[in-house]
Scaffold this motif. Structure first.
Motif, PDB file in Angstrom:
ATOM      1  N   PHE A 190       3.319  -0.950  -3.037  1.00  0.00           N
ATOM      2  CA  PHE A 190       3.451  -1.778  -1.846  1.00  0.00           C
ATOM      3  C   PHE A 190       2.785  -3.137  -2.021  1.00  0.00           C
ATOM      4  O   PHE A 190       2.569  -3.859  -1.051  1.00  0.00           O
TER       5      PHE A 190
ATOM      6  N   TYR B 140      -3.672  -2.465  -1.229  1.00  0.00           N
ATOM      7  CA  TYR B 140      -2.509  -1.601  -1.041  1.00  0.00           C
ATOM      8  C   TYR B 140      -2.263  -0.718  -2.261  1.00  0.00           C
ATOM      9  O   TYR B 140      -2.555  -1.123  -3.395  1.00  0.00           O
TER      10      TYR B 140
ATOM     11  N   GLU C 169      -0.957   0.005   8.287  1.00  0.00           N
ATOM     12  CA  GLU C 169       0.176  -0.790   8.773  1.00  0.00           C
ATOM     13  C   GLU C 169       1.428   0.039   9.011  1.00  0.00           C
ATOM     14  O   GLU C 169       2.182  -0.226   9.951  1.00  0.00           O
ATOM     15  N   ARG C 170       1.663   1.038   8.143  1.00  0.00           N
ATOM     16  CA  ARG C 170       2.947   1.740   8.198  1.00  0.00           C
ATOM     17  C   ARG C 170       2.851   3.251   8.072  1.00  0.00           C
ATOM     18  O   ARG C 170       3.826   3.953   8.310  1.00  0.00           O
ATOM     19  N   GLY C 171       1.717   3.770   7.672  1.00  0.00           N
ATOM     20  CA  GLY C 171       1.618   5.198   7.399  1.00  0.00           C
ATOM     21  C   GLY C 171       1.896   6.060   8.617  1.00  0.00           C
ATOM     22  O   GLY C 171       1.587   5.690   9.758  1.00  0.00           O
ATOM     23  N   THR C 172       2.487   7.234   8.378  1.00  0.00           N
ATOM     24  CA  THR C 172       2.728   8.188   9.447  1.00  0.00           C
ATOM     25  C   THR C 172       1.385   8.657   9.997  1.00  0.00           C
ATOM     26  O   THR C 172       0.630   9.305   9.303  1.00  0.00           O
TER      27      THR C 172
ATOM     28  N   LYS D 213      -0.931   4.265  11.181  1.00  0.00           N
ATOM     29  CA  LYS D 213      -0.769   3.085  12.024  1.00  0.00           C
ATOM     30  C   LYS D 213      -1.204   3.385  13.451  1.00  0.00           C
ATOM     31  O   LYS D 213      -1.904   2.587  14.092  1.00  0.00           O
TER      32      LYS D 213
ATOM     33  N   HIS E  98      -1.926  -0.173   3.600  1.00  0.00           N
ATOM     34  CA  HIS E  98      -0.569   0.318   3.833  1.00  0.00           C
ATOM     35  C   HIS E  98      -0.563   1.415   4.889  1.00  0.00           C
ATOM     36  O   HIS E  98       0.294   1.419   5.783  1.00  0.00           O
ATOM     37  N   HIS E  99      -1.490   2.374   4.784  1.00  0.00           N
ATOM     38  CA  HIS E  99      -1.513   3.451   5.764  1.00  0.00           C
ATOM     39  C   HIS E  99      -1.833   2.927   7.155  1.00  0.00           C
ATOM     40  O   HIS E  99      -1.329   3.462   8.157  1.00  0.00           O
TER      41      HIS E  99
END
Length: 305
Positions: free
Chosen positions: A54, A50, A169-172, A175, A166-167
């Protein structure tokens, strides 16, 4: 860090060396081959790590090779440090003009996404996902804030930032695209992602101006080489712009899919119309709808082979 799943990220010697050499020979410059190779190594080794902001007790921090760290302009306090994108110089004669742009033309914020692939087996066919271009923010890399701090190198990442956890799991966008990639892997495909317009320049307006017919000819040749290397069963363009550009670049290639809306939040109404959705659905369900449609199209291509 080795892969925990039944696929390899950006591995498979039969294509990896060719793709890395293509990026050097056609986009960044042969002098950058070592950095391109190490960048792919970094993306593979850090696939489950990450960005530093994060990281928690159960998450590891992304580690950068020496000389391949994020852009950190000396003397500027508000730079973009929470990223796994890195600058690589541009020395290729076809794109050296990116490094000499004037303030009026928009300097810095040069985006380049390295093609990425998720590989399961030589027995499986590739689905090639093509989007328009690698957007970057002039706020962090251009002269919108302070012209003393401009990055004239290419800011190198991967499509939708899928190289870091991170991208995914949550990135605009990240994910959503990761859900689609996983759904295609579950259906037995290898997956390859790339952009049809290889460089993004400063902002949409300037990028359109920069992408001349001559540049598009270069992008066409690069895309054709990617297709030859990957040999996909189906080429899926996501969004109107990518569909239009790919049809101009590739002509009547029978592997090109019909139009599909971009799988992003801003395309919500187009997605609902395309799939005739009457009620609220989760992004997991949407990813499955996309994968089912792509699977259906790929099987039609098998029938015509």
């Amino acid at each position: 860090m080795r892969n925990k799943n039944n696929f390899e990220f950006c591995e498979y010697d039969a294509i990896s060396n060719k793709i890395q050499e293509l990026i050097a020979n056609s986009l960044l410059g042969v002098e950058q081959l070592d950095k391109i190779e190490r960048r792919y190594d970094d993306m593979r080794d850090n696939f489950y790590r990450y960005p530093k902001d994060f990281v928690t007790d159960d998450k590891e921090e992304w580690k950068f090779s020496k000389g391949l760290e994020p852009f950190t302009p000396k003397g500027r306090k508000d730079y973009y440090c929470d990223t796994t994108a890195v600058p690589i110089p541009i020395t290729h004669p076809d794109f050296i003009d990116l490094t000499t742009r004037t303030k009026k033309q928009g300097r810095g914020a040069i985006g380049l996404d390295l093609p990425t692939w998720f590989y399961q087996s030589p027995e499986e066919s590739f689905i090639m996902l093509v989007t328009q271009d690698p957007l970057r923010s002039a706020k962090w890399y251009g002269d919108e804030v302070d012209e003393r701090y401009i990055c004239n190198d290419a800011i190198v990442s991967s499509p939708f930032g899928l190289q870091d956890a991170h991208h995914r799991e949550r990135g605009t966008g990240g994910k959503r695209m990761w859900l689609l990639v996983q759904a295609l892997l579950e259906r037995g495909y290898n997956v390859y992602l790339t952009d049809c317009r290889k460089f993004f320049v400063y902002n949409h307006n300037q990028s359109d101006k920069y992408t001349t017919a001559q540049k598009m000819d270069i992008y066409r040749n690069i895309l054709l080489e990617e297709i030859e290397i990957i040999n996909p069963k189906l080429i899926v363009t996501l969004g109107h712009s990518a569909n239009k550009s790919c049809r101009e670049l590739l002509g009547d290639d029978k592997r090109l899919s019909p139009y599909m809306p971009h799988f992003c939040g801003t395309a919500g109404h187009k997605i609902k119309d395309f799939f005739e959705i009457k009620q609220k659905v989760s992004i997991e369900d949407l990813a499955s709808m996309y994968a089912n449609k792509i699977d259906e199209l790929a099987k039609q291509k098998y029938a015509y082979a």
